[in-house]
Enzyme design. Sequence first.
Site, short mmCIF file in Angstrom:
data_model
loop_
_atom_site.label_atom_id
_atom_site.label_comp_id
_atom_site.label_asym_id
_atom_site.label_seq_id
_atom_site.Cartn_x
_atom_site.Cartn_y
_atom_site.Cartn_z
N ASP A 76 23.70 -17.61 -22.53
CA ASP A 76 24.09 -18.50 -23.64
C ASP A 76 23.52 -17.93 -24.95
OD1 ASP A 76 24.82 -20.59 -25.26
OD2 ASP A 76 23.36 -22.02 -24.47
N HIS A 89 -5.79 5.82 5.00
CA HIS A 89 -6.33 7.17 4.81
C HIS A 89 -6.74 7.34 3.35
CE1 HIS A 89 -5.47 11.52 3.67
NE2 HIS A 89 -6.45 11.63 4.53
N ASN A 90 -7.92 7.97 3.12
CA ASN A 90 -8.41 8.20 1.75
C ASN A 90 -8.15 6.97 0.88
OD1 ASN A 90 -9.21 10.69 2.56
ND2 ASN A 90 -7.72 11.86 1.37
N SER A 102 37.51 -30.57 -19.62
CA SER A 102 37.69 -31.19 -20.94
C SER A 102 38.62 -30.37 -21.84
CB SER A 102 36.34 -31.34 -21.64
OG SER A 102 35.72 -30.07 -21.75
N ARG A 152 -8.67 8.20 15.94
CA ARG A 152 -8.22 8.07 14.54
C ARG A 152 -7.34 9.27 14.20
NH1 ARG A 152 -10.29 10.47 10.13
NH2 ARG A 152 -9.57 9.66 8.13
N ASP A 156 -14.96 8.93 1.41
CA ASP A 156 -15.41 10.33 1.34
C ASP A 156 -16.59 10.39 0.38
OD1 ASP A 156 -13.39 11.01 2.98
OD2 ASP A 156 -12.33 12.33 1.61
N GLU A 167 -16.77 9.78 5.72
CA GLU A 167 -16.78 11.24 5.75
C GLU A 167 -17.93 11.64 4.83
OE1 GLU A 167 -13.96 14.85 4.49
OE2 GLU A 167 -13.01 13.43 5.84
N ASP A 199 23.87 -22.84 -27.68
CA ASP A 199 24.49 -24.14 -27.97
C ASP A 199 24.65 -24.99 -26.71
OD1 ASP A 199 26.45 -22.76 -26.66
OD2 ASP A 199 28.02 -23.08 -28.16
N LYS A 218 -21.23 9.97 11.96
CA LYS A 218 -22.02 10.84 12.83
C LYS A 218 -23.29 10.12 13.28
CE LYS A 218 -19.60 14.60 13.04
NZ LYS A 218 -19.19 15.14 14.32
N GLU A 234 -11.39 4.24 4.47
CA GLU A 234 -12.09 5.53 4.51
C GLU A 234 -12.87 5.76 3.22
OE1 GLU A 234 -11.20 10.26 5.33
OE2 GLU A 234 -9.52 8.87 5.18
N HIS A 278 -12.05 12.74 -3.57
CA HIS A 278 -11.51 13.70 -2.62
C HIS A 278 -12.11 15.06 -2.93
CE1 HIS A 278 -7.73 14.88 -0.13
NE2 HIS A 278 -8.81 14.80 0.59
#
Length: 779
Positions: free
Chosen positions: A175, A332-333, A213, A570, A364, A411, A179, A461, A362, A377
């Site tokens: 519109d 992952h990462n 109308s 994993r 690192d 890691e 109006d 570890k 994860e 990373h």
Amino acid sequence: MQCIRRQPKRTVSQENMLLEQSRRVAALNGIRLGLKDDKDLKFLLKGSQLLKVKSSSWRKERFYKLQEDCKTIWQESKKVLRSPESQIFSIEDIRDVRSGHKTEGMEKYAKDVPEYRCFSIIFKDQRKNLDLIASSEDDANHWIAGLGKIIAHSNSMNQKQKLQHWIHTCLRKADKNKDNKMSLKELKDFLKEVNIEVDDYHAKKIFQHCDKSKTEALEDDEIEEFYKILTERKEIDSIFQMYSDPEGFMSCQNLVRFLYEVQQEENAVVAAPALIQRYEPNERAKRGNAMTKDGFLMYLLSDEGNIFSPSHRKVYQDMTQPLSHYLVSSSHNTYLMEDQITGPSSTEAYIRALTKGCRCVELDCWDGPNSEPVIYHGYTLTSKILFSDVIKAIKNYAFKTSPYPVIISLENHCSVDQQKVMAQHMTTILQDMLLVAPVDGNKSQFPSPEQLKGKILVKGKKLSRQEDPINGNNNLEAEDVSDEDEAAEIEDESVKTKVEQKGKSDTLKLAKELSDTVVYCKSVHFEGFDDPNHPRAFYEMSSFSESKALKLAQESGTSFIHHNIRHLSRIYPAGWRTDSSNYSPVDLWNVGCQIVALNFQTAGTEMDVYQGRFQDNGFSGYVLKPEFLRDEQTKFNPKSITEGTWGTKKKLLLKIISGQQLPKVNKSKNSIVDPKVTIEIHGVQQDNNKKQTKVIENNGFNPNWNEEFTFDIEIPALALVRFVVEDFDMSTKNDFIGQYTLPFTSLKQGYRHIHLLTKNGDPYSSSTLFVYVNIQDCD
């Protein structure tokens, strides 16, 4: 230079009339949302100045205001030539509104401002967070509460209300002269807005039919008549007529018959009266325990009419089995927002993964300045974040989506001193959440997800003299352990150079304090499958690159399954996936691998299938493996299927009937989608299949296909079904419109709606497919 046509200036009375009209529309939309006369909504509609924060040197005042549609926010911009569309964002795109300093940006750049004036808007897609500072605590509270209410109320709208709200917003947009009437040209513009191409003849015919109308403009009841024609669902009317009487009522008895015969609902007798009470809008019908056409449509668009079984939306599987008997949603990462080489690292990535149901993240870890370990990373240009900030984010978001355990996969590349700092951060920040001792003295097998509720486990570890983490620790301070360096496997020249310069060692000195945080997930190199005479301890687990894991699955499928009954495995993406692309998780799930880690930040088929699998079992992040992947006597091999107790083969019949309100993919005003649907089966090799419908030209609003497909499913327990809708393009790659993926075992039969998801896995507000599903046992 392009000339801009100046709009004729409005008179004061015209401006006042438009302002009053705008208020009326906003009030009506507020009522539709169930927020009539809400003070927070009124504040947002008025708007306010907020400080937008981008960096320590960029903090600027901007005006923000909720539009009258109560669906979009307008934001002031000082950028030259910025398009009006780019100054608006939809409330549907907001994932979360956080008060205080709860984002990295606020932590870094707004610490000088009291928390009670700060808030952040987090978006569903990859868009950056919007960090804002209000001028007062009251203003901040209005924004936080107001946005929260609109999001909550929008989510609780039924499909019909969402459709009505959306169509009225599009009508308002079409519109142009405001109006409250619709000319033939505005009607044609509106049809393009809702993604449907109608030729001039048909548009004029609809217009003349509604223009009772004869004023050459539609208004009030005439617009409602047009709305009814537009939203007619003839395919549902024909189903309804088969079970209703001449007066247009479906008796409770006939609804029971429909639910039992067509929808395959076993509890039809109990369900029918409840559905009438829940979805029937006509009070007379409700009192007579009957359903009208409108109630029937409401039911088919509801959760009960969904293709995904409502009973699978909650945890329904046995959660008391050993941890190794479950597939675990894993990232992952996790720290990366984009690619693996230069992209940003962020605590936000952990929050996003955890709120998507991820249960294994994860980290690192590398030495950082000021004796504070960092996460990034290694050997790459990815940015660095503090280890302590990540642990705080994990603590705050670990159990918001699911109460079941989270595994922190470490890691570790840190010096002994910074490893001690890591251990201290985990102990002091996570406190009782951190699992530091065996559960209930269980020393022969994994505890269950139920026993580990609310706990965070560390995978890493372990000192070799602490060979048995279950039976206590000795006093050794530090010792060399074998190193695991996935970053060194990246196939990138600059990374390879840095690895060579560093002179990669095969061992790493491990601090006792960090070793002590590992209880049930001791990382070891894979030396081959267990010798039955000398089995490895159950808590020893290995990580495999996708190529190594796929080779084992291909060559030793049954042995891999037996290994994964007792041990966790994993899997992580190959080193060449520097763009953060993903591999298919299905072949690895098929041999019982639990922690199949994907790049959660990358949308695509693999992530769709992943989220489809973990939508099951209440989105808890844990899915119980089929019995034949847990049975120690199993002979199942997905690569060589023989007769066995793998479940009854099934024949799946799918009829793709129609689509509703498919979104525009090309934002150009004149662009209309040409949709087609592809059905994919992902499972064992024999079941993998793909079939597609014809293309419907120029209709994304209500395309009709009415096409049937059949699929033979050999191993139903491992199969997933993916529905993909694309905009067909003859000359280039088809554009993605939406998709939905679910486990075969979660399919409901009969006439069902599929509520489509965006590329990032978020639901569209009203985009659906209407289908018919029938499953038979194979002879």
